[in-house]
Design an enzyme around this catalytic site. Structure first.
Site, PDB file in Angstrom:
ATOM      1  N   CYS A 162      -2.526   9.121   2.265  1.00  0.00           N
ATOM      2  CA  CYS A 162      -2.144   8.521   0.983  1.00  0.00           C
ATOM      3  C   CYS A 162      -3.162   8.903  -0.084  1.00  0.00           C
ATOM      4  CB  CYS A 162      -2.040   7.017   1.125  1.00  0.00           C
ATOM      5  SG  CYS A 162      -3.507   6.286   1.843  1.00  0.00           S
ATOM      6  N   GLU A 202       0.884  -1.179   0.000  1.00  0.00           N
ATOM      7  CA  GLU A 202       0.000   0.000   0.000  1.00  0.00           C
ATOM      8  C   GLU A 202       0.909   1.213   0.000  1.00  0.00           C
ATOM      9  OE1 GLU A 202      -3.231  -0.034  -0.190  1.00  0.00           O
ATOM     10  OE2 GLU A 202      -3.802  -2.066   0.381  1.00  0.00           O
TER      11      GLU A 202
HETATM   12  P1  NAD Z   1       8.030   5.430   4.759  1.00  0.00           P
HETATM   13  O1  NAD Z   1       8.133   4.671   3.487  1.00  0.00           O
HETATM   14  O2  NAD Z   1       9.117   6.390   5.078  1.00  0.00           O
HETATM   15  O3  NAD Z   1       7.939   4.405   5.998  1.00  0.00           O
HETATM   16  C1  NAD Z   1       6.887   3.475   6.107  1.00  0.00           C
HETATM   17  C2  NAD Z   1       7.339   2.289   6.937  1.00  0.00           C
HETATM   18  O4  NAD Z   1       8.293   1.523   6.196  1.00  0.00           O
HETATM   19  C3  NAD Z   1       8.046   2.658   8.248  1.00  0.00           C
HETATM   20  O5  NAD Z   1       7.635   1.749   9.244  1.00  0.00           O
HETATM   21  C4  NAD Z   1       9.520   2.472   7.915  1.00  0.00           C
HETATM   22  O6  NAD Z   1      10.321   2.198   9.035  1.00  0.00           O
HETATM   23  C5  NAD Z   1       9.450   1.283   6.965  1.00  0.00           C
HETATM   24  N1  NAD Z   1      10.568   1.182   6.026  1.00  0.00           N
HETATM   25  C6  NAD Z   1      11.112   2.168   5.278  1.00  0.00           C
HETATM   26  N2  NAD Z   1      12.072   1.671   4.477  1.00  0.00           N
HETATM   27  C7  NAD Z   1      12.129   0.342   4.713  1.00  0.00           C
HETATM   28  C8  NAD Z   1      12.936  -0.719   4.198  1.00  0.00           C
HETATM   29  N3  NAD Z   1      13.869  -0.504   3.259  1.00  0.00           N
HETATM   30  N4  NAD Z   1      12.722  -1.976   4.667  1.00  0.00           N
HETATM   31  C9  NAD Z   1      11.757  -2.220   5.585  1.00  0.00           C
HETATM   32  N5  NAD Z   1      10.987  -1.252   6.127  1.00  0.00           N
HETATM   33  C10 NAD Z   1      11.165   0.019   5.698  1.00  0.00           C
HETATM   34  O7  NAD Z   1       6.605   6.176   4.732  1.00  0.00           O
HETATM   35  P2  NAD Z   1       6.019   7.273   5.737  1.00  0.00           P
HETATM   36  O8  NAD Z   1       6.719   8.569   5.523  1.00  0.00           O
HETATM   37  O9  NAD Z   1       5.929   6.718   7.116  1.00  0.00           O
HETATM   38  O10 NAD Z   1       4.505   7.391   5.206  1.00  0.00           O
HETATM   39  C11 NAD Z   1       4.113   8.184   4.131  1.00  0.00           C
HETATM   40  C12 NAD Z   1       3.989   7.371   2.859  1.00  0.00           C
HETATM   41  O11 NAD Z   1       3.125   6.267   3.065  1.00  0.00           O
HETATM   42  C13 NAD Z   1       3.357   8.150   1.722  1.00  0.00           C
HETATM   43  O12 NAD Z   1       4.025   7.840   0.529  1.00  0.00           O
HETATM   44  C14 NAD Z   1       1.922   7.651   1.695  1.00  0.00           C
HETATM   45  O13 NAD Z   1       1.268   7.798   0.454  1.00  0.00           O
HETATM   46  C15 NAD Z   1       2.128   6.213   2.043  1.00  0.00           C
HETATM   47  N6  NAD Z   1       0.904   5.614   2.569  1.00  0.00           N
HETATM   48  C16 NAD Z   1       0.205   4.775   1.747  1.00  0.00           C
HETATM   49  C17 NAD Z   1      -0.992   4.235   2.187  1.00  0.00           C
HETATM   50  C18 NAD Z   1      -1.807   3.347   1.278  1.00  0.00           C
HETATM   51  O14 NAD Z   1      -2.712   2.696   1.779  1.00  0.00           O
HETATM   52  N7  NAD Z   1      -1.539   3.273  -0.014  1.00  0.00           N
HETATM   53  C19 NAD Z   1      -1.467   4.515   3.478  1.00  0.00           C
HETATM   54  C20 NAD Z   1      -0.711   5.355   4.292  1.00  0.00           C
HETATM   55  C21 NAD Z   1       0.472   5.895   3.818  1.00  0.00           C
END
Ligand code: NAD
Length: 497
Positions: free
Chosen positions: A287, A253
């Site tokens: 998102c 997601e």
């Molecule tokens: P992010 O990608 O920085 O982090 C999200 C999660 O992923 C965190 O728990 C982080 O620690 C983990 N993570 C990051 N890199 C990783 C890796 N290489 N390996 C394993 N885990 C890793 O995102 P954010 O800033 O917390 O959230 C915002 C983003 O999330 C936006 O792009 C938003 O659109 C998206 N989002 C999407 C949805 C959806 O349902 N499509 C819902 C909410 C947020």
């Protein structure tokens, strides 16, 4: 209410350690709420092994009984709704009603999952062979690793866990390192439900605190059957190949770049309300936030002044105060990303209205939402900037508008405002929006729990929540039973010995 009172409800002080390496800050004013000890990476193998043991016991408990645990979880969440909602506001910076709405979403998915626990239906399929019965059964999958983003710090866990649990799985949650306190509080609430349930296996639900490396330990473990990851497309790009390399399952997601088409026949007052909520609500950090407005050229000069007016009057400030509609960005890095995108937009021919810093609460990243008129859909418009920036484009024909809407790498949510049934039906038809969500006369954000939620292209293709999303948490098994006295082969193949 002082911050310590909000934190105190869940006894979060027990996790606050002077030598903790993870500093948790509130976006309200940037002050430190706690220092947490991170889960050592070296412990991950043991944590995953514990989850596997829990799964082996849990999978044999009948699904409706598993549903009882989720029913109790829903009850505990109802009881703790105010307190958890306030904590979401404090840690993620959402206004109070959105913090409460997030907890309501958790309750809603629990309700849905309880009903679903009696409906994990398979199929019976007509066999081509006499005296044979073919059927499809859904079996528990294993350990589910749930990685979540900061902006829905608790609801996304619930979407995944409520279904994963009724489907017979154990869950390990790696919340965002920006919002670990809401995760610990949710875990405390889940423990209350587990206690009342009585005989659930130990380690059925676990939470690990830390950054990407802990997520990576889940991603790389062949013992984690499903990785459900919510976050940026950058994160999805990093983890998907690793899960694929071990033939694991992935439910992604990721980022969105959501658009609204406003057609000449649209109810503009309705459109203005939908635009403001979905573009500037949650300070543009959903998102599904509205990021691109594609307006018919005949009404653009009518709509834009209405929007600019609405933007001017919106109360910006502490999300904990009644009356605030726009809270802060999550941190200073998000503020810089927003300013950088606005600079790029200007360089690419955009006219920027708003976007300035606001004297909100000292120490927080408070901004005026920005409306940016763009001549064409340039590179910056095609990116997701996680901030309240709404790019405005004009169109002449519906075909052109749909092409603009689809011509971005992301494919999460979309909508059209029109009172013309032909336009509405075209938008949701095969030649219309290419997104996972396509609405008519409703903004792109604020989905209900009953539908499958998710998006296409760089949004990752995953579906969570309602409809048949539960199937992602199960293993499909096809069984053919021969109750005859002969052994006919399929396709008429002969192999007589
Ligand atoms: P992010 O990608 O920085 O982090 C999200 C999660 O992923 C965190 O728990 C982080 O620690 C983990 N993570 C990051 N890199 C990783 C890796 N290489 N390996 C394993 N885990 C890793 O995102 P954010 O800033 O917390 O959230 C915002 C983003 O999330 C936006 O792009 C938003 O659109 C998206 N989002 C999407 C949805 C959806 O349902 N499509 C819902 C909410 C947020």
């Amino acid at each position: 209410m002082p911050y310590q009172d909000i934190l105190g409800v869940f006894d979060l002080q027990q996790f606050n350690k002077a030598n903790g390496s993870l500093s948790v800050r509130t976006p309200v004013d940037g002050s430190e709420l706690a220092k947490l000890q991170e889960t050592p990476e070296a412990n991950m193998a043991q944590i995953i092994a514990h989850a596997e043991q829990a799964f082996l016991a849990w999978r044999s408990i009948p699904a409706p009984r598993r549903g009882e645990l989720v029913r109790l979880l829903g009850e505990e969440l109802r009881a703790a709704k105010q307190e958890l909602g306030r904590l979401v506001s404090l840690e993620a910076g959402k206004i109070l009603s959105e913090g409460l709405g997030e907890v309501q979403e958790m309750i809603d998915i629990c309700d849905l999952a309880v009903g679903q626990s009696r409906q994990l239906f398979g199929l019976t399929i007509a066999s081509e062979r006499p005296g044979h019965r073919m059927m499809e059964t859904w079996q528990p999958l294993g350990v589910v690793g749930v990685i979540t983003a900061f902006n829905f710090p608790v609801a996304v866990w619930a979407w995944n866990s409520a279904l994963a649990l009724i489907c017979g799985n154990a869950v390990i949650w790696k919340p965002s390192e920006k919002t670990p306190l809401t995760a610990l509080a949710t875990h405390e609430i889940a423990k209350r439900a587990l206690k009342r349930f009585g005989d659930a296996p130990e380690h059925l639900l676990q939470v690990v605190i830390g950054g990407a490396s802990l997520g990576n330990a889940l991603v790389e473990s062949p013992k984690v059957a499903l990785i459900s990851a919510t976050g940026s497309t950058r994160m999805g790009r990093a983890i998907a190949p690793k899960v694929a390399a071990r033939f694991g399952k992935c439910l992604l997601e990721l980022g969105g770049n959501n658009a609204m088409i406003v057609a000449p026949s649209a109810d503009l007052d309705l459109a203005v309300r939908a635009i403001t909520f979905s573009a500037i609500g949650t300070c543009g950090q959903r998102c599904t936030s509205l990021r691109r407005l594609i307006v018919h050229e005949s009404i653009a000069d009518q709509l834009l002044p209405k929007l600019l007016n609405a933007y001017k009057s919106v109360p910006i400030g502490s999300p904990l105060e009644q009356g605030t509609l726009v809270g802060p960005l999550i941190d200073q890095a998000a503020l810089q990303a927003m300013q950088h995108a606005l600079e790029n937009a200007k360089a690419q021919g955009g006219t920027v209205h708003g976007g300035e810093l606001v004297d909100g609460v000292k120490g927080g990243a408070y901004v005026k939402p920005a409306l940016v008129e763009m001549p064409v859909q340039t590179a910056v418009v095609q990116e997701e900037t996680f901030a309240p920036i709404l790019y405005v484009l004009r169109y002449k024909t519906l075909d052109e508008a749909i092409a603009l809407q689809n011509n971005v790498p992301q494919g999460l949510s979309s909508c059209i405002f029109t009172n013309d049934v032909r336009e509405a039906e075209t938008f949701v038809s095969v030649t219309g929006s290419d997104c996972g969500i396509a609405n008519v006369n409703i903004g792109p954000s604020g989905a209900e729990i009953g539908g499958a939620f998710g998006g296409e292209k760089e949004t990752g293709g995953g579906r969570e929540s309602g409809s048949d999303a539960w199937k992602a948490y199960m293993r499909r098994q096809t069984s053919t039973v021969n109750y005859s006295r002969s052994l006919p082969l399929a396709q008429g193949v002969r192999f007589d010995i």
